[in-house]
Each structure stands twice: as structure tokens, then as C-alpha cells.
Design an enzyme around this catalytic site. Sequence first.
Site, PDB file in Angstrom:
ATOM      1  N   SER A 181       3.398  -7.729   4.571  1.00 23.01           N
ATOM      2  CA  SER A 181       3.454  -8.713   5.657  1.00 23.01           C
ATOM      3  C   SER A 181       2.139  -8.687   6.407  1.00 23.01           C
ATOM      4  O   SER A 181       1.491  -7.639   6.520  1.00 23.01           O
ATOM      5  CB  SER A 181       4.595  -8.387   6.621  1.00 23.01           C
ATOM      6  OG  SER A 181       4.510  -9.170   7.794  1.00 23.01           O
ATOM      7  N   TYR A 231       9.364  -2.954  12.282  1.00 17.90           N
ATOM      8  CA  TYR A 231       9.115  -3.800  11.113  1.00 17.90           C
ATOM      9  C   TYR A 231       7.661  -3.671  10.665  1.00 17.90           C
ATOM     10  O   TYR A 231       7.381  -3.527   9.471  1.00 17.90           O
ATOM     11  CB  TYR A 231       9.441  -5.250  11.434  1.00 17.90           C
ATOM     12  CG  TYR A 231       9.160  -6.191  10.301  1.00 17.90           C
ATOM     13  CD1 TYR A 231      10.041  -6.302   9.228  1.00 17.90           C
ATOM     14  CD2 TYR A 231       8.000  -6.965  10.282  1.00 17.90           C
ATOM     15  CE1 TYR A 231       9.775  -7.158   8.164  1.00 17.90           C
ATOM     16  CE2 TYR A 231       7.734  -7.823   9.227  1.00 17.90           C
ATOM     17  CZ  TYR A 231       8.618  -7.916   8.174  1.00 17.90           C
ATOM     18  OH  TYR A 231       8.346  -8.758   7.121  1.00 17.90           O
TER      19      TYR A 231
END
Length: 250
Positions: free
Chosen positions: A145, A159
Site C-alpha cells: 500500500s 494498517y
Amino acid sequence: MSEKLNGKVALVTGASRGIGAAIALRLAGDGADVAITYQSNEEAARETAERIAKDTGRRAVAIQADAADAEAVTASVDRAVRELGRLDILVNNAGVNDMNLPNIADISVETVDWILDVNTRGSILAARAAAKHLPEGGRIINIGSCLGEHVPAAGFATYAASKAAITGLTKGLSRDLGPRGITVNEVAPGSTDTDMNPEDGPASQYQKSLSPFDRFAKPEEIAAAVAYLASPEAGFTTGTRIGVDGGVNA
């Protein structure tokens, strides 16, 4: 449709829909037979497998496996090999996030475990299982990501940590498996238009503002980067992170 991956078998985790489904369809379009895993949405997984077979003529199999379950992850890799005959490409796509995660002071231990188990531990375990089967010329492609590199807002600490670990995993695996002629790389998407995070969702305007393109990625744009790394042209590319984030981290 191309023939770059004819004779190859790919396993794409978490591929019942969204980015994973787009990756599975693209690899099949390039000639690979494809196994996909899913956690709970059997209907969507079956529809994706049927679409692969119909649109590309390639073999496809859907396998239920929770990426947080170590035994299920290993079993899914072994089943893919058993049903499709071999394994050449592993795409670690399975991942979870919650756009409403609380600040670090308020996040529960259970949520921390959930995110790390699926996003990080699951990828490690799938790579561990796949390494026993991958031949010379094999590929592991980890989906990270843009938040693993740069975090522009609060609420994403856990995250982001889980995805930053994917970069370290990619680099380490490239050293472990390089002597066997296996490449390991990462694709790091930005905001992508999926059911999990739709472009018309409540937080979309802020996310789009982070990119000079002022839009979300299409799942097929992420799949295109994966297809390159899976192809013969990427045989000398390993330990690398390709950002497909619309310039968010420029």
C-alpha cells in the site's frame, strides 16, 4: 489476451472481488491457469472463477481460506498445486482494512491482531508454503500500500505498519529465493475503486485530493503492474516496490 504466461499456474489470495479479482482475470488473460482464495464470499469467488473460464478459456479454481488461519493458508497453496498441477506465481493480495479505525490509543488488541494476522502474517505463511513448490523462474508478488511508505492522516498506524512490513518481507524474500531464480516484488496501490473503498464513498474526496490525477485507480491498473512482474520481461527485477498510487507519494 496474450500468451506470456502459457503453461503457468498462479494463485491469487483474496481474489473473490476487487483488486484480487482483477489480478486473477489479467493473469488468466495472459495465459495462466488461476486458483483464487476467498474468506467468506463463496458466491463472488465462484463467479470470478466462472468468468475466468468463460472469458479466457483458462482453468480456474476457488478455494476457501482465511488468510489469518495458518493451516488454511498452507492447505490452500497445496490444494492449488494438487488441482492445477504446479505453482509458478503467488500473488499475496488478501488484506483487510477499516476506513473507520480509531486512533492508536483507542484501537483494540483484537483489531491489531486481525490486521497484522491477515495483512502481514498471512503473506509470510503463503510465501513459506509456496516456496516449497515454486520452480526456477517462479514469482511472488506482494500487494502492499502507498500507506506503507507515507501516512497522510491519523487512524492508519496499524494498517500502515502491516503494509510497511510487506516491503521488508519482499526485500528479505528476494534474498532468500533469488539463488533459486525466483523473483519477489511488491506492488503498492493507492486508493482504488473497489467495494471496500468506492470512489464515491464518504472519504473519497480527501483521498482523491492527495493525487495530482484527482481520481482513484481502477483495479485493472493495479493488475497491469502485477502482470508485468509475473511476466518473463521481469526476470531481472526483484526486491523492488512499484507504486501505483497516482503520485500520492511523489
